[in-house]
Design a protein around this motif. Structure first.
Motif, PDB file in Angstrom:
ATOM      1  N   TYR A  84     -49.798  11.730 -59.328  1.00 52.74           N
ATOM      2  CA  TYR A  84     -49.711  11.032 -60.391  1.00 52.74           C
ATOM      3  C   TYR A  84     -48.741   9.631 -60.494  1.00 52.74           C
ATOM      4  O   TYR A  84     -48.750   8.666 -60.882  1.00 52.74           O
ATOM      5  CB  TYR A  84     -48.943  11.456 -61.712  1.00 52.74           C
ATOM      6  CG  TYR A  84     -49.861  12.664 -62.128  1.00 52.74           C
ATOM      7  CD1 TYR A  84     -50.787  12.286 -62.971  1.00 52.74           C
ATOM      8  CD2 TYR A  84     -49.589  13.904 -62.017  1.00 52.74           C
ATOM      9  CE1 TYR A  84     -51.816  13.279 -63.440  1.00 52.74           C
ATOM     10  CE2 TYR A  84     -50.249  15.066 -62.436  1.00 52.74           C
ATOM     11  CZ  TYR A  84     -51.450  14.687 -63.012  1.00 52.74           C
ATOM     12  OH  TYR A  84     -52.370  15.657 -63.572  1.00 52.74           O
ATOM     13  N   THR A  85     -47.905   9.431 -59.122  1.00 52.87           N
ATOM     14  CA  THR A  85     -47.275   8.224 -58.981  1.00 52.87           C
ATOM     15  C   THR A  85     -48.097   7.079 -58.268  1.00 52.87           C
ATOM     16  O   THR A  85     -48.909   7.499 -57.399  1.00 52.87           O
ATOM     17  CB  THR A  85     -45.820   8.494 -57.932  1.00 52.87           C
ATOM     18  OG1 THR A  85     -45.096   9.687 -58.530  1.00 52.87           O
ATOM     19  CG2 THR A  85     -45.271   7.405 -57.547  1.00 52.87           C
ATOM     20  N   LYS A  91     -49.977   8.452 -54.781  1.00 55.52           N
ATOM     21  CA  LYS A  91     -51.274   9.080 -55.102  1.00 55.52           C
ATOM     22  C   LYS A  91     -52.568   8.523 -53.947  1.00 55.52           C
ATOM     23  O   LYS A  91     -53.394   8.959 -54.069  1.00 55.52           O
ATOM     24  CB  LYS A  91     -51.691   8.906 -56.431  1.00 55.52           C
ATOM     25  CG  LYS A  91     -51.957   7.543 -56.839  1.00 55.52           C
ATOM     26  CD  LYS A  91     -52.423   7.492 -58.313  1.00 55.52           C
ATOM     27  CE  LYS A  91     -52.916   5.997 -58.872  1.00 55.52           C
ATOM     28  NZ  LYS A  91     -53.208   5.782 -60.113  1.00 55.52           N
ATOM     29  N   ASN A  92     -51.863   7.359 -53.536  1.00 56.36           N
ATOM     30  CA  ASN A  92     -52.856   7.188 -52.413  1.00 56.36           C
ATOM     31  C   ASN A  92     -52.946   7.675 -51.006  1.00 56.36           C
ATOM     32  O   ASN A  92     -53.786   7.511 -50.016  1.00 56.36           O
ATOM     33  CB  ASN A  92     -52.742   5.419 -52.236  1.00 56.36           C
ATOM     34  CG  ASN A  92     -53.017   4.822 -53.476  1.00 56.36           C
ATOM     35  OD1 ASN A  92     -53.849   4.948 -54.151  1.00 56.36           O
ATOM     36  ND2 ASN A  92     -52.103   3.746 -53.448  1.00 56.36           N
ATOM     37  N   VAL A  93     -51.899   8.531 -50.900  1.00 58.05           N
ATOM     38  CA  VAL A  93     -51.806   9.394 -49.498  1.00 58.05           C
ATOM     39  C   VAL A  93     -52.798  10.570 -49.726  1.00 58.05           C
ATOM     40  O   VAL A  93     -52.967  11.166 -50.772  1.00 58.05           O
ATOM     41  CB  VAL A  93     -50.152  10.138 -49.586  1.00 58.05           C
ATOM     42  CG1 VAL A  93     -50.022  10.958 -48.263  1.00 58.05           C
ATOM     43  CG2 VAL A  93     -49.218   8.795 -49.631  1.00 58.05           C
ATOM     44  N   SER A  94     -53.431  10.683 -48.522  1.00 62.11           N
ATOM     45  CA  SER A  94     -54.379  11.891 -48.359  1.00 62.11           C
ATOM     46  C   SER A  94     -53.844  13.331 -48.871  1.00 62.11           C
ATOM     47  O   SER A  94     -52.790  13.415 -48.810  1.00 62.11           O
ATOM     48  CB  SER A  94     -54.813  11.848 -46.895  1.00 62.11           C
ATOM     49  OG  SER A  94     -54.063  12.500 -45.961  1.00 62.11           O
ATOM     50  N   SER A  95     -54.787  13.877 -49.351  1.00 61.95           N
ATOM     51  CA  SER A  95     -54.322  15.306 -49.729  1.00 61.95           C
ATOM     52  C   SER A  95     -53.849  15.930 -48.255  1.00 61.95           C
ATOM     53  O   SER A  95     -52.692  16.930 -48.797  1.00 61.95           O
ATOM     54  CB  SER A  95     -55.558  15.934 -50.419  1.00 61.95           C
ATOM     55  OG  SER A  95     -56.436  16.201 -49.301  1.00 61.95           O
ATOM     56  N   GLY A  96     -54.209  15.896 -47.404  1.00 59.59           N
ATOM     57  CA  GLY A  96     -53.659  16.823 -46.288  1.00 59.59           C
ATOM     58  C   GLY A  96     -52.382  16.623 -46.177  1.00 59.59           C
ATOM     59  O   GLY A  96     -51.411  17.244 -45.862  1.00 59.59           O
ATOM     60  N   ILE A  97     -51.908  14.942 -45.913  1.00 60.19           N
ATOM     61  CA  ILE A  97     -50.483  14.560 -45.622  1.00 60.19           C
ATOM     62  C   ILE A  97     -49.837  15.022 -46.942  1.00 60.19           C
ATOM     63  O   ILE A  97     -48.553  15.532 -46.579  1.00 60.19           O
ATOM     64  CB  ILE A  97     -50.413  13.134 -45.517  1.00 60.19           C
ATOM     65  CG1 ILE A  97     -51.046  12.777 -44.271  1.00 60.19           C
ATOM     66  CG2 ILE A  97     -48.930  12.731 -45.457  1.00 60.19           C
ATOM     67  CD1 ILE A  97     -50.504  13.247 -42.882  1.00 60.19           C
ATOM     68  N   ALA A  98     -50.188  15.150 -48.235  1.00 57.32           N
ATOM     69  CA  ALA A  98     -49.346  15.285 -49.231  1.00 57.32           C
ATOM     70  C   ALA A  98     -48.830  16.864 -49.389  1.00 57.32           C
ATOM     71  O   ALA A  98     -47.823  17.186 -49.512  1.00 57.32           O
ATOM     72  CB  ALA A  98     -50.182  14.869 -50.542  1.00 57.32           C
ATOM     73  N   VAL A  99     -49.866  17.604 -48.922  1.00 58.08           N
ATOM     74  CA  VAL A  99     -49.559  19.061 -48.970  1.00 58.08           C
ATOM     75  C   VAL A  99     -48.595  19.457 -47.708  1.00 58.08           C
ATOM     76  O   VAL A  99     -47.728  20.284 -47.994  1.00 58.08           O
ATOM     77  CB  VAL A  99     -50.972  19.945 -48.599  1.00 58.08           C
ATOM     78  CG1 VAL A  99     -50.625  21.139 -48.399  1.00 58.08           C
ATOM     79  CG2 VAL A  99     -51.897  19.696 -49.752  1.00 58.08           C
ATOM     80  N   SER A 100     -48.845  18.737 -46.640  1.00 67.43           N
ATOM     81  CA  SER A 100     -47.830  18.874 -45.492  1.00 67.43           C
ATOM     82  C   SER A 100     -46.313  18.534 -46.062  1.00 67.43           C
ATOM     83  O   SER A 100     -45.536  19.269 -45.640  1.00 67.43           O
ATOM     84  CB  SER A 100     -48.293  18.137 -44.297  1.00 67.43           C
ATOM     85  OG  SER A 100     -49.543  18.744 -43.680  1.00 67.43           O
ATOM     86  N   ILE A 101     -46.242  17.439 -46.404  1.00 73.49           N
ATOM     87  CA  ILE A 101     -44.892  16.992 -47.117  1.00 73.49           C
ATOM     88  C   ILE A 101     -44.272  17.795 -47.771  1.00 73.49           C
ATOM     89  O   ILE A 101     -43.022  18.191 -47.762  1.00 73.49           O
ATOM     90  CB  ILE A 101     -45.154  15.493 -47.454  1.00 73.49           C
ATOM     91  CG1 ILE A 101     -45.460  14.348 -46.292  1.00 73.49           C
ATOM     92  CG2 ILE A 101     -43.597  15.262 -48.162  1.00 73.49           C
ATOM     93  CD1 ILE A 101     -45.688  13.171 -46.811  1.00 73.49           C
ATOM     94  N   ALA A 102     -45.112  18.242 -48.834  1.00 75.71           N
ATOM     95  CA  ALA A 102     -44.573  19.087 -50.149  1.00 75.71           C
ATOM     96  C   ALA A 102     -44.091  20.453 -49.345  1.00 75.71           C
ATOM     97  O   ALA A 102     -43.105  20.887 -49.776  1.00 75.71           O
ATOM     98  CB  ALA A 102     -45.661  19.352 -51.132  1.00 75.71           C
ATOM     99  N   ALA A 103     -44.936  21.008 -48.441  1.00 75.72           N
ATOM    100  CA  ALA A 103     -44.618  22.169 -47.910  1.00 75.72           C
ATOM    101  C   ALA A 103     -43.399  22.084 -47.196  1.00 75.72           C
ATOM    102  O   ALA A 103     -42.277  22.976 -46.979  1.00 75.72           O
ATOM    103  CB  ALA A 103     -45.794  22.839 -46.963  1.00 75.72           C
ATOM    104  N   ILE A 104     -43.265  21.182 -46.376  1.00 70.06           N
ATOM    105  CA  ILE A 104     -42.055  20.952 -45.349  1.00 70.06           C
ATOM    106  C   ILE A 104     -40.707  20.813 -46.129  1.00 70.06           C
ATOM    107  O   ILE A 104     -39.574  21.375 -45.901  1.00 70.06           O
ATOM    108  CB  ILE A 104     -42.354  19.664 -44.333  1.00 70.06           C
ATOM    109  CG1 ILE A 104     -43.318  20.108 -43.265  1.00 70.06           C
ATOM    110  CG2 ILE A 104     -41.170  19.599 -43.398  1.00 70.06           C
ATOM    111  CD1 ILE A 104     -43.736  18.869 -42.697  1.00 70.06           C
ATOM    112  N   LEU A 105     -40.738  19.819 -47.148  1.00 70.02           N
ATOM    113  CA  LEU A 105     -39.471  19.652 -48.009  1.00 70.02           C
ATOM    114  C   LEU A 105     -39.064  20.698 -48.789  1.00 70.02           C
ATOM    115  O   LEU A 105     -37.866  20.978 -48.782  1.00 70.02           O
ATOM    116  CB  LEU A 105     -39.951  18.420 -49.110  1.00 70.02           C
ATOM    117  CG  LEU A 105     -39.953  17.030 -48.336  1.00 70.02           C
ATOM    118  CD1 LEU A 105     -40.296  15.985 -49.191  1.00 70.02           C
ATOM    119  CD2 LEU A 105     -38.710  16.731 -47.613  1.00 70.02           C
TER     120      LEU A 105
END
Length: 249
Positions: free
Chosen positions: A195-196, A200-214
């Protein structure tokens, strides 16, 4: 015995994949692939988001760089999953078997395998067998029969994979506050990426990876798990004893 146990654990994943890949089969045919071509993609790839993105780019010839970038960003999270899961593998799980693990790894297979204290070759490939078959079979059925079903039915089938994620995550989150914390952090970060305006322009794959790592890093800092030696000295639970016996088979 361990292989059969893995097969049983993979049944819910296979059922979820059957419905989701059904949708992929329909879309693949829509973009010009034949039923057997769609089935071959699922048989040799086993990555839902990557396949959905890939067939869209395949319909426009010449976008090889776009294809490379999109597949790397969407599927990079599987590298982190494989690295994490490798810490639980038994000593016989090595060589070509690790390459096969990298092929079969998916979000759901990873989530179930990580609940094990020790992951054996027999259990992992038992766990992977039915989901792989279900993903391919669903694609064939979708490519062959999808146009017959109404849109309402297809929308309902698309929700099955989300229910599967809930079924995997909720039980351990209820029993372990560390898991609950990691899940909450990952969900909050995913919401930000959804929603930001900029994120929200970041690809879903990168977003999932960042969320998992953090989420993993924060949970590890705030609620670290005890050392294995400490947990052994405190005594093993019956489920852990069962897992060790299964790993020895």
């Amino acid at each position: 015995m361990n292989y059969k146990y893995g097969l049983r654990a993979g049944i819910p994943i296979a059922l979820g994949y059957l419905s989701v890949s059904f949708t992929f089969g329909i879309i693949a045919v829509k973009y010009g692939l034949s039923a057997w071509q769609a089935a071959l993609v699922s048989l040799t790839t086993v990555t839902s988001a990557g396949q959905f993105a890939g067939i869209q780019l395949m319909s426009t010839p010449g976008l090889y760089l776009d294809m490379l970038i999109s597949q790397l960003t969407i599927n990079v999270r599987y590298s982190f999953m494989s690295i994490s899961l490798s810490q639980k593998l038994d000593e016989r799980f090595r060589g070509i078997w690790k390459w096969l693990l990298g092929f079969f790894i998916t979000d759901e297979i990873f989530a179930v395998a990580m609940t094990r204290r020790v992951v054996t070759r027999a259990f992992f490939f038992g766990l992977s067998t039915l989901p792989w078959i279900g993903w391919t079979l669903g694609t064939v059925l979708g490519a062959s029969l999808g146009e017959v079903l109404p849109i309402s039915v297809m929308s309902a089938l698309g929700l099955a994979i989300y229910g599967m994620f809930v079924a995997i995550v909720v039980p351990p989150a209820k029993e372990n506050r560390s898991v609950l914390l990691a899940v909450g952090i990952a969900a909050a970060i995913s919401i930000l990426f959804t929603y930001t305006p900029i994120l929200k322009n970041v690809s879903s794959g990168i977003a999932v990876s960042i969320a998992a790592i953090l989420a993993a890093v924060v949970a590890a800092i705030l609620r670290p798990l005890p050392d294995e030696e400490d947990s052994v000295s405190e005594g093993s639970s019956p489920s852990e004893d069962t897992e060790r016996k299964e790993a020895a088979k």
